[in-house]
Design a protein around this motif. Structure first.
Motif, PDB file in Angstrom:
ATOM      1  N   GLU A 110       7.326 -11.508  -4.485  1.00 41.79           N
ATOM      2  CA  GLU A 110       7.270 -10.237  -5.215  1.00 41.79           C
ATOM      3  C   GLU A 110       5.850  -9.902  -5.646  1.00 41.79           C
ATOM      4  OE1 GLU A 110      10.055 -10.481  -8.398  1.00 41.79           O
ATOM      5  OE2 GLU A 110      11.803 -10.189  -7.103  1.00 41.79           O
ATOM      6  N   LEU A 111       5.076 -10.920  -6.009  1.00 37.25           N
ATOM      7  CA  LEU A 111       3.675 -10.678  -6.370  1.00 37.25           C
ATOM      8  C   LEU A 111       2.949  -9.995  -5.210  1.00 37.25           C
ATOM      9  CD1 LEU A 111       1.346 -13.254  -8.129  1.00 37.25           C
ATOM     10  CD2 LEU A 111       0.509 -11.747  -6.353  1.00 37.25           C
ATOM     11  N   ILE A 112       3.177 -10.472  -4.008  1.00 37.78           N
ATOM     12  CA  ILE A 112       2.550  -9.866  -2.829  1.00 37.78           C
ATOM     13  C   ILE A 112       3.072  -8.452  -2.603  1.00 37.78           C
ATOM     14  CG2 ILE A 112       2.382 -10.012  -0.303  1.00 37.78           C
ATOM     15  CD1 ILE A 112       0.600 -12.008  -1.809  1.00 37.78           C
ATOM     16  N   LEU A 113       4.375  -8.272  -2.711  1.00 43.66           N
ATOM     17  CA  LEU A 113       4.978  -6.961  -2.412  1.00 43.66           C
ATOM     18  C   LEU A 113       4.648  -5.926  -3.482  1.00 43.66           C
ATOM     19  CD1 LEU A 113       8.442  -8.213  -1.140  1.00 43.66           C
ATOM     20  CD2 LEU A 113       6.480  -7.471   0.222  1.00 43.66           C
ATOM     21  N   ARG A 114       4.284  -6.377  -4.685  1.00 43.91           N
ATOM     22  CA  ARG A 114       3.888  -5.439  -5.743  1.00 43.91           C
ATOM     23  C   ARG A 114       2.427  -5.002  -5.621  1.00 43.91           C
ATOM     24  NH1 ARG A 114       6.789  -8.891  -9.444  1.00 43.91           N
ATOM     25  NH2 ARG A 114       4.793  -9.854  -9.995  1.00 43.91           N
ATOM     26  N   ASP A 115       1.650  -5.752  -4.860  1.00 43.74           N
ATOM     27  CA  ASP A 115       0.211  -5.484  -4.846  1.00 43.74           C
ATOM     28  C   ASP A 115      -0.108  -4.230  -4.023  1.00 43.74           C
ATOM     29  OD1 ASP A 115      -2.708  -5.843  -3.744  1.00 43.74           O
ATOM     30  OD2 ASP A 115      -2.518  -7.144  -5.498  1.00 43.74           O
ATOM     31  N   PRO A 116      -0.842  -3.277  -4.597  1.00 40.83           N
ATOM     32  CA  PRO A 116      -1.087  -2.006  -3.889  1.00 40.83           C
ATOM     33  C   PRO A 116      -2.146  -2.082  -2.809  1.00 40.83           C
ATOM     34  CG  PRO A 116      -2.132  -1.985  -6.056  1.00 40.83           C
ATOM     35  CD  PRO A 116      -1.362  -3.260  -5.974  1.00 40.83           C
ATOM     36  N   THR A 117      -2.761  -3.260  -2.607  1.00 43.25           N
ATOM     37  CA  THR A 117      -3.758  -3.376  -1.538  1.00 43.25           C
ATOM     38  C   THR A 117      -3.186  -4.017  -0.281  1.00 43.25           C
ATOM     39  OG1 THR A 117      -4.557  -5.579  -2.202  1.00 43.25           O
ATOM     40  CG2 THR A 117      -5.539  -3.671  -3.305  1.00 43.25           C
ATOM     41  N   VAL A 118      -1.999  -4.612  -0.367  1.00 46.08           N
ATOM     42  CA  VAL A 118      -1.443  -5.377   0.753  1.00 46.08           C
ATOM     43  C   VAL A 118      -0.889  -4.449   1.829  1.00 46.08           C
ATOM     44  CG1 VAL A 118       0.435  -6.935   1.417  1.00 46.08           C
ATOM     45  CG2 VAL A 118      -0.957  -7.442  -0.597  1.00 46.08           C
ATOM     46  N   VAL A 167       0.816  -1.222   0.000  1.00 48.07           N
ATOM     47  CA  VAL A 167       0.000   0.000   0.000  1.00 48.07           C
ATOM     48  C   VAL A 167       0.846   1.266   0.000  1.00 48.07           C
ATOM     49  CG1 VAL A 167      -1.995  -1.036   1.110  1.00 48.07           C
ATOM     50  CG2 VAL A 167      -0.185  -0.064   2.533  1.00 48.07           C
ATOM     51  N   TYR A 168       2.113   1.163   0.347  1.00 47.47           N
ATOM     52  CA  TYR A 168       2.961   2.356   0.418  1.00 47.47           C
ATOM     53  C   TYR A 168       3.731   2.626  -0.869  1.00 47.47           C
ATOM     54  CZ  TYR A 168       1.972   1.680   5.368  1.00 47.47           C
ATOM     55  OH  TYR A 168       1.345   1.516   6.567  1.00 47.47           O
ATOM     56  N   GLN A 169       3.510   1.810  -1.879  1.00 43.51           N
ATOM     57  CA  GLN A 169       4.308   1.941  -3.088  1.00 43.51           C
ATOM     58  C   GLN A 169       3.982   3.213  -3.864  1.00 43.51           C
ATOM     59  OE1 GLN A 169       2.676  -0.415  -6.679  1.00 43.51           O
ATOM     60  NE2 GLN A 169       2.098  -1.667  -4.901  1.00 43.51           N
ATOM     61  N   LYS A 170       4.981   3.695  -4.605  1.00 41.48           N
ATOM     62  CA  LYS A 170       4.813   4.750  -5.601  1.00 41.48           C
ATOM     63  C   LYS A 170       5.461   4.247  -6.885  1.00 41.48           C
ATOM     64  CE  LYS A 170       3.072   7.823  -2.694  1.00 41.48           C
ATOM     65  NZ  LYS A 170       3.015   6.957  -1.515  1.00 41.48           N
ATOM     66  N   ARG A 171       5.047   4.812  -8.001  1.00 35.16           N
ATOM     67  CA  ARG A 171       5.606   4.398  -9.283  1.00 35.16           C
ATOM     68  C   ARG A 171       6.203   5.597 -10.014  1.00 35.16           C
ATOM     69  NH1 ARG A 171       0.801   0.402 -11.598  1.00 35.16           N
ATOM     70  NH2 ARG A 171       1.053  -1.235 -10.035  1.00 35.16           N
ATOM     71  N   GLY A 230      -1.339 -10.206   2.637  1.00 35.48           N
ATOM     72  CA  GLY A 230      -0.947 -11.029   1.503  1.00 35.48           C
ATOM     73  C   GLY A 230      -0.009 -12.106   2.004  1.00 35.48           C
ATOM     74  N   TYR A 231      -0.247 -13.362   1.607  1.00 40.89           N
ATOM     75  CA  TYR A 231       0.619 -14.425   2.125  1.00 40.89           C
ATOM     76  C   TYR A 231       0.854 -15.502   1.069  1.00 40.89           C
ATOM     77  CZ  TYR A 231      -3.889 -16.677   3.421  1.00 40.89           C
ATOM     78  OH  TYR A 231      -5.157 -17.216   3.432  1.00 40.89           O
ATOM     79  N   THR A 232       2.017 -16.131   1.196  1.00 35.76           N
ATOM     80  CA  THR A 232       2.422 -17.186   0.263  1.00 35.76           C
ATOM     81  C   THR A 232       2.613 -18.480   1.037  1.00 35.76           C
ATOM     82  OG1 THR A 232       4.785 -16.678   0.526  1.00 35.76           O
ATOM     83  CG2 THR A 232       3.600 -15.518  -1.215  1.00 35.76           C
ATOM     84  N   THR A 233       2.224 -19.594   0.390  1.00 35.45           N
ATOM     85  CA  THR A 233       2.342 -20.903   1.028  1.00 35.45           C
ATOM     86  C   THR A 233       2.669 -21.946  -0.032  1.00 35.45           C
ATOM     87  OG1 THR A 233       0.052 -21.624   0.701  1.00 35.45           O
ATOM     88  CG2 THR A 233       0.482 -20.203   2.609  1.00 35.45           C
ATOM     89  N   THR A 234       2.853 -23.187   0.421  1.00 31.85           N
ATOM     90  CA  THR A 234       3.135 -24.269  -0.524  1.00 31.85           C
ATOM     91  C   THR A 234       1.903 -24.670  -1.327  1.00 31.85           C
ATOM     92  OG1 THR A 234       2.753 -25.842   1.266  1.00 31.85           O
ATOM     93  CG2 THR A 234       5.039 -25.281   0.765  1.00 31.85           C
ATOM     94  N   ASP A 235       0.731 -24.163  -0.966  1.00 30.67           N
ATOM     95  CA  ASP A 235      -0.453 -24.508  -1.761  1.00 30.67           C
ATOM     96  C   ASP A 235      -1.030 -23.308  -2.498  1.00 30.67           C
ATOM     97  OD1 ASP A 235      -2.534 -23.317   0.204  1.00 30.67           O
ATOM     98  OD2 ASP A 235      -1.399 -24.713   1.439  1.00 30.67           O
ATOM     99  N   GLY A 236      -0.428 -22.129  -2.346  1.00 29.34           N
ATOM    100  CA  GLY A 236      -0.944 -21.008  -3.121  1.00 29.34           C
ATOM    101  C   GLY A 236      -0.541 -19.659  -2.556  1.00 29.34           C
ATOM    102  N   THR A 237      -0.843 -18.625  -3.344  1.00 32.36           N
ATOM    103  CA  THR A 237      -0.614 -17.237  -2.965  1.00 32.36           C
ATOM    104  C   THR A 237      -1.966 -16.575  -2.743  1.00 32.36           C
ATOM    105  OG1 THR A 237       1.398 -17.157  -4.304  1.00 32.36           O
ATOM    106  CG2 THR A 237       0.437 -15.061  -3.680  1.00 32.36           C
ATOM    107  N   TYR A 238      -2.091 -15.874  -1.621  1.00 31.62           N
ATOM    108  CA  TYR A 238      -3.386 -15.320  -1.220  1.00 31.62           C
ATOM    109  C   TYR A 238      -3.263 -13.843  -0.875  1.00 31.62           C
ATOM    110  CZ  TYR A 238      -4.639 -20.257  -0.430  1.00 31.62           C
ATOM    111  OH  TYR A 238      -4.869 -21.603  -0.568  1.00 31.62           O
ATOM    112  N   ILE A 239      -4.360 -13.115  -1.109  1.00 27.56           N
ATOM    113  CA  ILE A 239      -4.529 -11.783  -0.526  1.00 27.56           C
ATOM    114  C   ILE A 239      -5.879 -11.781   0.173  1.00 27.56           C
ATOM    115  CG2 ILE A 239      -4.832  -9.324  -0.952  1.00 27.56           C
ATOM    116  CD1 ILE A 239      -2.908  -9.531  -3.268  1.00 27.56           C
ATOM    117  N   GLY A 240      -5.854 -11.516   1.462  1.00 24.94           N
ATOM    118  CA  GLY A 240      -7.082 -11.612   2.247  1.00 24.94           C
ATOM    119  C   GLY A 240      -7.612 -13.035   2.211  1.00 24.94           C
ATOM    120  N   ASP A 241      -8.874 -13.179   1.805  1.00 27.76           N
ATOM    121  CA  ASP A 241      -9.500 -14.504   1.750  1.00 27.76           C
ATOM    122  C   ASP A 241      -9.483 -15.098   0.349  1.00 27.76           C
ATOM    123  OD1 ASP A 241     -10.150 -14.381   4.469  1.00 27.76           O
ATOM    124  OD2 ASP A 241     -11.993 -13.261   4.044  1.00 27.76           O
TER     125      ASP A 241
END
Length: 883
Positions: A544-552, A196-200, A518-529
């Motif tokens: 990186e997918l999680i860290l790039r997401d502007p809602t996390v 959420v703190y990212q800028k581009r 946002g969380y990553t596991t051996t069965d998948g990548t999730y944001i919220g539910d």
């Protein structure tokens, strides 16, 4: 010699926590395995003749010439190749210095590690270094033409990958401030910060750049009208679309001299200045029309004076540069062509915008300008005589820049800052023509001729003369004002067993605070539910997918051994790092052959925890507990043993910990004990009957507490998280199938088998195991799985994964069966290689009251098979006689 594999590391890694950009080459020395450099005739002379600059390499002796002394005394080719790869990059303009070379457990095979700036250049340098060594070994030399080609190729790779001076200045300032950055895959955009703190940014366009301001700045005539209406001095001018309008336009602006330029041009293309005749005007019109997408041409009165670029960022003037057109200065003996060639030899000059300066090129416009000055390329200029080769002062056409920031008059500063607000640009480049920048514009007929969106920084960052200005600092102050975060909290989890369950529970607890996790596991990548991607997503790409997401708002990242070894971590620092345990799994893979080496891999995560953060360590695991000696962060220990002296002494000294005591999961904070919940009431622990789940819960609760989660939120998370196929698929999923139960767990190593066995041994009925193991494990690891199974189960069905990972079909099962047969057991056992058939056999023949334990290759397939049998319910804990 033969290169077996080349890997690119991009984050904190097994070889270095601080140096993130490393090439890892696995090299087979083959016939040179037993030949040190001192025993290869002519090698030392050939190497020093080819790369005499290696004299600057200190190496272990710690002095100039140290490496070459090692070569003379005798060192192996892996070490030599490491230094050559570094030196090739240095000679191509890339400043690198770190390297390591280690022989693996396989004689003659080495791991060669060295630093890179650009990863493609680094990989090229690896291959070129091997070619060079082989050539010198075989022939005593390396052809000069091949070295020249290597260096040229490396320079071209580096230049092509360059971010450009403006972007480079911005990312360097971000790095200096500890703001993480990563390239995005479209439109040369760079992300600064995480979640959420990212800028581009895109060059010097930012998230704050107004589309209206950018569009207005691209409309030269519209910009001029806005400024004129605001009483800003601008040139008299008009816009035409056809050549037959030119004569009237010249009269309208007051006659010659005039300037012609495209309405929508940039970088000085199609501009002609100081046009004094109709013939020149016609030619200039064609040049401007051809450079304009709309075929619209601006005609302006020509104003004498020097060209200045004023840079305004966030409404404040930060730099001023005088731009001087491309030119040469005579020496009384050289032709203009010779002077140009000499000027272009300046190492600061390159092609396009990537270098500090741009090489001067001669084209038709240059020749016309030379003619106006009465010169040709073969003209010899008098000493000190100046000959201009471009009419405009753009750096992209070979101009130079002189810093004038300290000379500008305060009134001109005020006008420039007004202009940036009038046009509406956060980063604004204003072109001002004035005879003297130190005097107010109104006193010397000065005008603002242009306003630019996305102005280049290189004239300010690296002026040809005068002080460099750190203009990127003003951009960072705008994007991330002091006190503004740029990183979301990263809570990372690693270990041999329990990573996924701990990660999921930790994410679940943090969600109780209302944060988007946002969380990553051996069965998948999730944001919220929501599931983003299914799969084993515990490497850097998923992170990186999680860290790039502007809602996390918070990242909880399961971090596996494989990703650390293949690429390094996806992040340079984390707030909380959890190390659960280290046991003998994956040994023999990736040149990690001992449990101590595996502990070093896991310790990479602990060492990246920031000083104000917490490394959460298992006090019951000596290899994990020992990591406390090498980290900069605060330490928090967890233990299943109330008498663990390490934890007790740590908390007596005011430290933080978590403990399973008197049946409770508790947080210890110095002298305080905070009981979270009794284990029997925590669904994940199977009614307190699964000790390893209690340990996972302790680690997750301690990590959450260290992150600052309130106790009530931790309790709420514990109460609502279960070992179910929904929340922890494949982790202690227990199903009631009527007459019997089935348990699915992804255990695939001895420690995992032991952990599940602690629960299974308490089952009152027959215990049936459908077991197997990954084919890439060592024979002794598979044999150990067989031994453990014989001690846990009454009936064992040995199956194999569909993917045997390089083993012959049946070989994995053979090793496991050998382990079973080494144990004196009453258990019956058989082999059914097909996993589906093996599972169905156990389920079809399971007697009443029994427990079928399935250690699957595919969790999803196994869960589907159970679902098809319509279980009564999924249970948190059964009733047993030994409870």
């Amino acid at each position: 010699m033969k290169i077996l594999k080349i890997q690119t590391l991009r984050g904190p890694n097994y070889w270095s926590i601080r140096r993130h950009k490393l090439i890892l080459m696995r090299l087979d020395l083959e016939d040179l395995a037993d030949k040190p450099s001192s025993e290869i005739p002519g090698f030392y002379d050939g190497l020093t003749e080819t790369l005499p600059s290696l004299i600057e390499h200190y190496c272990s002796p710690g002095c100039r010439g140290g490496f070459l002394s090692r070569v003379k005394e005798g060192t192996y080719m892996g070490h030599v190749i490491e230094h050559i790869a570094l030196e090739l990059q240095e000679l191509a303009g890339m400043n690198v210095g770190f390297g390591r070379t280690r022989e693996t457990s396989t004689p003659g095979i080495y791991q060669v590690v060295f630093e890179y700036i650009d990863e493609q250049a680094g990989r090229y340098a690896a291959r070129a270094a091997v070619r060079m060594c082989r050539s010198i070994v075989d022939t005593g030399k390396y052809p000069a033409s091949e070295l020249e080609q290597d260096l040229q190729d490396l320079k071209e790779i580096y230049e092509k990958a360059s971010l450009g001076p403006s972007t480079e200045a911005l990312v360097k300032e971000a790095h200096y401030r500890g703001i993480p950055w990563m390239p995005l895959s479209a439109r040369a955009m760079i992300q600064l910060g995480y979640g959420v703190y990212q800028k581009r940014i895109q060059a010097t366009l930012t998230d704050f750049s107004s589309i209206l301001g950018v569009e207005l700045a691209c409309d030269k005539e519209g910009t001029k009208r806005i400024l004129r209406d605001a009483a800003i001095p601008v040139p008299r001018g008009t816009v035409i679309h056809y050549l037959d309008e030119l004569e009237d336009a010249i009269d309208e602006v007051g006659g010659y001299p005039i300037v012609l330029k495209p309405l929508d041009g940039n970088h000085g293309r199609g501009i002609s200045i100081n046009v004094k005749s109709w013939e020149e005007a016609e030619e200039a019109y064609d040049a401007a029309s051809n450079a304009s997408k709309t075929k619209s041409v601006i005609i302006e009165r020509y104003y004498t004076g020097r060209d200045h670029r004023l840079l305004v960022i966030n409404g404040k003037l930060v730099a001023v540069a005088e731009r001087v057109p491309a030119h040469v200065v005579g020496d009384g003996s050289s032709t203009i062509q010779e002077l140009i060639e000499r000027t272009n030899q300046d190492p600061r000059r390159g092609v396009g915008h990537d270098n500090v300066l741009t090489r001067i090129t001669v084209d038709r416009n240059s020749e016309i300008l030379l003619e106006r000055q009465g010169c040709r390329l073969d003209t010899v200029l008098d000493k000190g005589e100046i000959c201009y080769l471009r009419a405009t002062a753009n750096l992209s056409t070979g101009g130079i820049a002189i810093d004038r920031t300290d000379e500008i008059h305060p009134e001109n500063v005020w006008i420039a800052e007004r202009v940036s607000r009038l046009i509406g640009l956060d980063i604004c480049g204003i072109d001002l023509v004035t005879p003297d920048i130190s005097k107010p514009m109104g006193e010397n007929d000065a005008v603002i001729v242009e306003v630019n969106a996305a102005p280049g920084f290189r004239m300010h960052v690296c002026p040809s003369e005068g002080l460099p200005r750190n203009v990127a600092a003003a951009v960072m102050d705008m994007l991330f004002p002091p006190g503004t975060p740029s990183r979301v909290p990263i809570l990372a989890v690693t270990g041999t067993n329990g990573k996924t369950t701990t990660t999921r529970l930790l994410a679940h607890i943090v969600k109780q605070t209302g944060s988007v996790v946002g969380y990553t596991t051996t069965d998948g990548t999730y944001i919220g539910d929501y599931l983003l991607e299914a799969g084993d997503n515990t490497g850097p790409q998923s992170a990186e997918l999680i860290l790039r997401d502007p809602t996390v708002e918070v990242a909880v990242l399961e971090t596996a051994r494989g990703g650390i070894l293949r690429s390094g971590l996806a992040f340079d620092a984390c707030e909380v790092g959890v190390i659960l345990n280290v046991s003998a799994d994956h040994l023999g893979l990736g040149d990690i052959n001992t449990i101590e080496e595996m502990a070093k891999v896991k310790a990479v995560l602990a060492e990246t925890v920031i000083a104000s953060g917490y490394a959460v360590l298992n006090a019951d695991d000596p290899l994990v507990a020992a990591m406390a000696r090498q980290i900069k962060a605060q330490v928090a220990y967890f233990s299943m043993n109330p008498d663990n002296e390490l934890l007790r002494s740590h908390t007596r000294a005011g430290g933080l910990g978590a403990l399973y005591e008197n049946g409770y999961l508790s947080i210890l904070n110095g002298d305080w004990t905070i009981r979270l919940e009794e284990a029997v009431n925590v669904p994940l622990t199977m009614g307190g009957r699964a000790p390893f789940m209690i340990a996972n819960a302790l680690a997750a609760c301690l990590a959450a507490f260290a992150h600052g989660v309130e106790i009530e939120a931790i309790r709420a998370g514990l109460a609502t998280f279960e070992a179910s196929s929904k929340q922890t698929p494949g982790r202690m999923n227990l199903f009631n199938l009527g007459d019997y139960h089935a348990l699915i767990d992804y255990a695939h190593n001895p420690a995992g088998y032991q952990a599940v066995g602690e629960f299974v041994r308490n089952w009152p009925g027959e215990r049936i195991g459908v077991i197997g193991g990954p084919g890439d494990r060592r024979d002794e690891d598979l044999i150990e799985l067989g031994k453990l199974s014989a001690e846990i189960f009454d009936w064992i069905i040995v199956k194999e994964d569909n993917d045997n990972r390089g083993r012959p079909r049946g070989d994995t099962a053979r090793c496991i069966m050998a382990g079973i047969e080494q144990v004196s057991t009453k258990a019956r056992y058989e082999t059914i290689l097909d996993e589906t058939k093996a599972i169905n056999t156990a389920l079809d023949q399971a007697p009443k009251g029994s427990l079928v334990v399935i250690f699957p290759e595919s969790v999803s397939r196994s869960l589907k098979m159970i679902s098809e049998r319509q279980p009564i319910e999924q249970e948190a804990a059964p009733s047993t006689q030994n409870s």
